[in-house]
Write a protein that holds these residues in place. Structure first.
Motif, mmCIF file in Angstrom:
data_model
loop_
_atom_site.group_PDB
_atom_site.id
_atom_site.type_symbol
_atom_site.label_atom_id
_atom_site.label_comp_id
_atom_site.label_asym_id
_atom_site.label_seq_id
_atom_site.Cartn_x
_atom_site.Cartn_y
_atom_site.Cartn_z
ATOM 1 N N HIS A 159 0.868 -1.174 0.000
ATOM 2 C CA HIS A 159 0.000 0.000 0.000
ATOM 3 C C HIS A 159 0.906 1.226 0.000
ATOM 4 O O HIS A 159 2.054 1.164 0.440
ATOM 5 C CB HIS A 159 -0.897 0.000 1.236
ATOM 6 N N ILE A 160 0.376 2.337 -0.479
ATOM 7 C CA ILE A 160 1.163 3.571 -0.558
ATOM 8 C C ILE A 160 0.540 4.625 0.360
ATOM 9 O O ILE A 160 -0.670 4.823 0.368
ATOM 10 C CB ILE A 160 1.177 4.107 -2.012
ATOM 11 N N LEU A 161 1.388 5.289 1.129
ATOM 12 C CA LEU A 161 0.949 6.429 1.946
ATOM 13 C C LEU A 161 1.654 7.661 1.417
ATOM 14 O O LEU A 161 2.887 7.695 1.350
ATOM 15 C CB LEU A 161 1.307 6.204 3.423
ATOM 16 N N MET A 162 0.869 8.658 1.010
ATOM 17 C CA MET A 162 1.517 9.852 0.468
ATOM 18 C C MET A 162 0.797 11.131 0.878
ATOM 19 O O MET A 162 -0.383 11.127 1.239
ATOM 20 C CB MET A 162 1.673 9.756 -1.049
ATOM 21 N N TYR A 163 1.551 12.214 0.813
ATOM 22 C CA TYR A 163 1.049 13.551 1.138
ATOM 23 C C TYR A 163 1.078 14.368 -0.149
ATOM 24 O O TYR A 163 2.125 14.915 -0.513
ATOM 25 C CB TYR A 163 1.917 14.192 2.224
ATOM 26 N N PRO A 164 -0.053 14.454 -0.842
ATOM 27 C CA PRO A 164 -0.045 15.073 -2.183
ATOM 28 C C PRO A 164 0.318 16.559 -2.183
ATOM 29 O O PRO A 164 0.651 17.099 -3.233
ATOM 30 C CB PRO A 164 -1.485 14.861 -2.675
ATOM 31 N N ALA A 165 0.276 17.216 -1.011
ATOM 32 C CA ALA A 165 0.659 18.637 -0.988
ATOM 33 C C ALA A 165 2.172 18.786 -1.148
ATOM 34 O O ALA A 165 2.652 19.826 -1.589
ATOM 35 C CB ALA A 165 0.203 19.290 0.311
ATOM 36 N N GLY A 166 2.910 17.758 -0.764
ATOM 37 C CA GLY A 166 4.372 17.829 -0.869
ATOM 38 C C GLY A 166 5.016 18.543 0.310
ATOM 39 O O GLY A 166 6.011 18.100 0.833
ATOM 40 N N LEU A 167 4.435 19.648 0.724
ATOM 41 C CA LEU A 167 4.931 20.410 1.881
ATOM 42 C C LEU A 167 3.902 20.326 2.998
ATOM 43 O O LEU A 167 2.747 19.981 2.759
ATOM 44 C CB LEU A 167 5.108 21.889 1.511
ATOM 45 N N CYS A 168 4.316 20.693 4.208
ATOM 46 C CA CYS A 168 3.312 20.710 5.266
ATOM 47 C C CYS A 168 2.418 21.949 5.105
ATOM 48 O O CYS A 168 2.748 22.884 4.375
ATOM 49 C CB CYS A 168 3.945 20.623 6.646
ATOM 50 N N SER A 169 1.275 21.922 5.773
ATOM 51 C CA SER A 169 0.236 22.941 5.586
ATOM 52 C C SER A 169 0.745 24.354 5.872
ATOM 53 O O SER A 169 1.714 24.554 6.607
ATOM 54 C CB SER A 169 -0.953 22.651 6.513
ATOM 55 N N ARG A 170 0.065 25.301 5.294
ATOM 56 C CA ARG A 170 0.324 26.722 5.527
ATOM 57 C C ARG A 170 -0.946 27.366 6.101
ATOM 58 O O ARG A 170 -2.021 26.790 6.030
ATOM 59 C CB ARG A 170 0.681 27.421 4.204
ATOM 60 N N ARG A 171 -0.779 28.561 6.657
ATOM 61 C CA ARG A 171 -1.970 29.304 7.074
ATOM 62 C C ARG A 171 -2.385 30.181 5.900
ATOM 63 O O ARG A 171 -1.649 31.069 5.483
ATOM 64 C CB ARG A 171 -1.705 30.162 8.309
ATOM 65 N N ILE A 172 -3.553 29.883 5.343
ATOM 66 C CA ILE A 172 -4.049 30.603 4.175
ATOM 67 C C ILE A 172 -5.385 31.261 4.550
ATOM 68 O O ILE A 172 -6.332 30.574 4.909
ATOM 69 C CB ILE A 172 -4.251 29.632 2.982
ATOM 70 N N ASN A 173 -5.397 32.596 4.491
ATOM 71 C CA ASN A 173 -6.606 33.349 4.894
ATOM 72 C C ASN A 173 -7.113 32.917 6.273
ATOM 73 O O ASN A 173 -8.304 32.716 6.480
ATOM 74 C CB ASN A 173 -7.721 33.186 3.853
ATOM 75 N N GLY A 174 -6.185 32.753 7.195
ATOM 76 C CA GLY A 174 -6.563 32.438 8.577
ATOM 77 C C GLY A 174 -6.835 30.967 8.832
ATOM 78 O O GLY A 174 -7.063 30.569 9.973
ATOM 79 N N GLU A 175 -6.808 30.146 7.786
ATOM 80 C CA GLU A 175 -7.109 28.720 7.948
ATOM 81 C C GLU A 175 -5.848 27.888 7.699
ATOM 82 O O GLU A 175 -5.085 28.163 6.769
ATOM 83 C CB GLU A 175 -8.199 28.317 6.938
ATOM 84 N N ILE A 176 -5.631 26.875 8.571
ATOM 85 C CA ILE A 176 -4.500 25.972 8.374
ATOM 86 C C ILE A 176 -4.910 24.966 7.309
ATOM 87 O O ILE A 176 -5.826 24.166 7.514
ATOM 88 C CB ILE A 176 -4.131 25.226 9.674
ATOM 89 N N ARG A 177 -4.227 25.014 6.168
ATOM 90 C CA ARG A 177 -4.655 24.177 5.047
ATOM 91 C C ARG A 177 -3.467 23.848 4.147
ATOM 92 O O ARG A 177 -2.528 24.619 4.020
ATOM 93 C CB ARG A 177 -5.744 24.915 4.242
ATOM 94 N N ASP A 178 -3.553 22.671 3.522
ATOM 95 C CA ASP A 178 -2.526 22.291 2.556
ATOM 96 C C ASP A 178 -2.554 23.218 1.350
ATOM 97 O O ASP A 178 -3.604 23.749 0.982
ATOM 98 C CB ASP A 178 -2.785 20.860 2.041
ATOM 99 N N LEU A 179 -1.413 23.335 0.691
ATOM 100 C CA LEU A 179 -1.364 23.943 -0.639
ATOM 101 C C LEU A 179 -2.068 22.978 -1.598
ATOM 102 O O LEU A 179 -2.339 21.830 -1.239
ATOM 103 C CB LEU A 179 0.093 24.155 -1.043
ATOM 104 N N PRO A 180 -2.399 23.409 -2.826
ATOM 105 C CA PRO A 180 -3.099 22.510 -3.756
ATOM 106 C C PRO A 180 -2.354 21.183 -3.925
ATOM 107 O O PRO A 180 -1.129 21.157 -4.018
ATOM 108 C CB PRO A 180 -3.119 23.308 -5.064
ATOM 109 N N TRP A 181 -3.118 20.110 -3.956
ATOM 110 C CA TRP A 181 -2.531 18.777 -4.059
ATOM 111 C C TRP A 181 -2.059 18.482 -5.477
ATOM 112 O O TRP A 181 -2.709 18.841 -6.458
ATOM 113 C CB TRP A 181 -3.551 17.727 -3.638
ATOM 114 N N SER A 182 -0.950 17.765 -5.566
ATOM 115 C CA SER A 182 -0.444 17.282 -6.852
ATOM 116 C C SER A 182 -1.375 16.171 -7.368
ATOM 117 O O SER A 182 -1.949 15.409 -6.590
ATOM 118 C CB SER A 182 0.968 16.731 -6.665
ATOM 119 N N LYS A 183 -1.493 16.091 -8.682
ATOM 120 C CA LYS A 183 -2.394 15.106 -9.305
ATOM 121 C C LYS A 183 -1.791 13.708 -9.386
ATOM 122 O O LYS A 183 -2.461 12.756 -9.793
ATOM 123 C CB LYS A 183 -2.759 15.569 -10.714
#
Length: 275
Positions: A159-183
């Motif tokens: 099985h594969i475990l992956m983090y499609p954002a590549g980087l850890c989350s950022r604070r975007i407009n006050g919300e802790i959220r991943d950058l757009p996920w890779s396809k």
């Protein structure tokens, strides 16, 4: 770095290896600061004391060491380990380290360690993690070797475990959220007919970290300064409780031509944030 010594992580040696004779010009206070922010002594002590463990057992020991309490919701959504199928597990990446360790311990325990991390990350140099990583030739540089790593991972019987954002989350407009996920996970899961299991990991780093990350992303760009602080953030997150929510598996056939792979990646990311 698969040889563990009492000083597996040695900042002086790393600087000497990278800079050669110029290393002696690095100000000593800067070297001392690096050792402190990377927790050189504590990390080395942990690596030495856990040197007899590898793979899932090492991850579980790491969770104990960090005193992480994991509240798992939706454990029943983890597919049966004996169903003969292989899955792609995707998650948001709020912490950049401890979350990877925690999820690996959950999936590793459930699937008898039959999973591999798909991460291009410095953490993968840790000896206890080596058996859970895709072995690739890194001489061509990480960016160029990443497609080979992906291919090897998806062609394996793990099985594969992956983090499609590549980087850890950022604070975007006050919300802790991943950058757009890779396809990539969409394209490969369709190609290798793996259903996708969405996971949400609750947690966040410090205010300081998000301010630094946003500054670095905006003004420095070439160097991810925030990454230097990930070990420090990990130690700030000890003794905490984290909620891990596992969603229903998404059949690979879902990802049809009605949307682009990038749009499907966004679709799965949105599902993760609704969990």
């Amino acid at each position: 770095m698969n040889q563990i010594t009492e000083k597996t992580i040695d900042i002086d040696k790393i600087l000497a290896d990278k800079m050669g004779a110029k290393a002696k010009y690095v100000p000593r206070p800067l070297v001392s600061w690096l050792k402190r922010i990377l927790h050189q002594d504590e990390v080395n002590r942990y690596l030495w004391e856990s040197r007899h463990l590898t793979g899932t057992e090492w991850l579980e020991e790491c969770v104990r060491y960090l005193d992480m309490t994991l509240e798992i919701e939706g454990a029943e959504n983890l597919p049966d380990k004996n169903d003969g199928k292989l899955y792609t597990f995707v998650s948001n990446h709020p912490l950049g380290g401890a979350d990877g360790v925690a999820l690996g311990s959950i999936i590793g325990r459930h699937y008898d360690s039959k999973f591999r991390y798909l991460v291009n990350d410095i953490l993968m140099n840790l000896p206890g993690l080596a058996p859970l990583c895709i072995p690739i030739n890194k001489t061509g540089g990480q960016a160029r070797s990443f497609p080979a790593m992906v291919k090897a991972g998806f062609e394996s019987d793990n099985h594969i475990l992956m983090y499609p954002a590549g980087l850890c989350s950022r604070r975007i407009n006050g919300e802790i959220r991943d950058l757009p996920w890779s396809k990539t996970f969409v394209v490969k899961s369709v190609q290798y007919q793996r259903d996708v299991v969405p996971i949400h990991f609750g947690g966040q780093n410090s205010d300081f970290f998000y301010k630094l990350a946003n500054f670095s992303d905006k003004y420095v760009k070439k160097v991810n300064i925030a990454m230097i602080y990930l070990v420090d953030e990990m130690y700030k997150n000890v003794h905490k409780t984290f909620r891990v929510t596992i969603g229903n598996p998404i059949p690979w056939q879902t990802f049809d031509k009605s949307r682009t792979p990038a749009e499907w990646a966004q679709y799965v990311q949105d599902i993760v944030y609704k969990l």
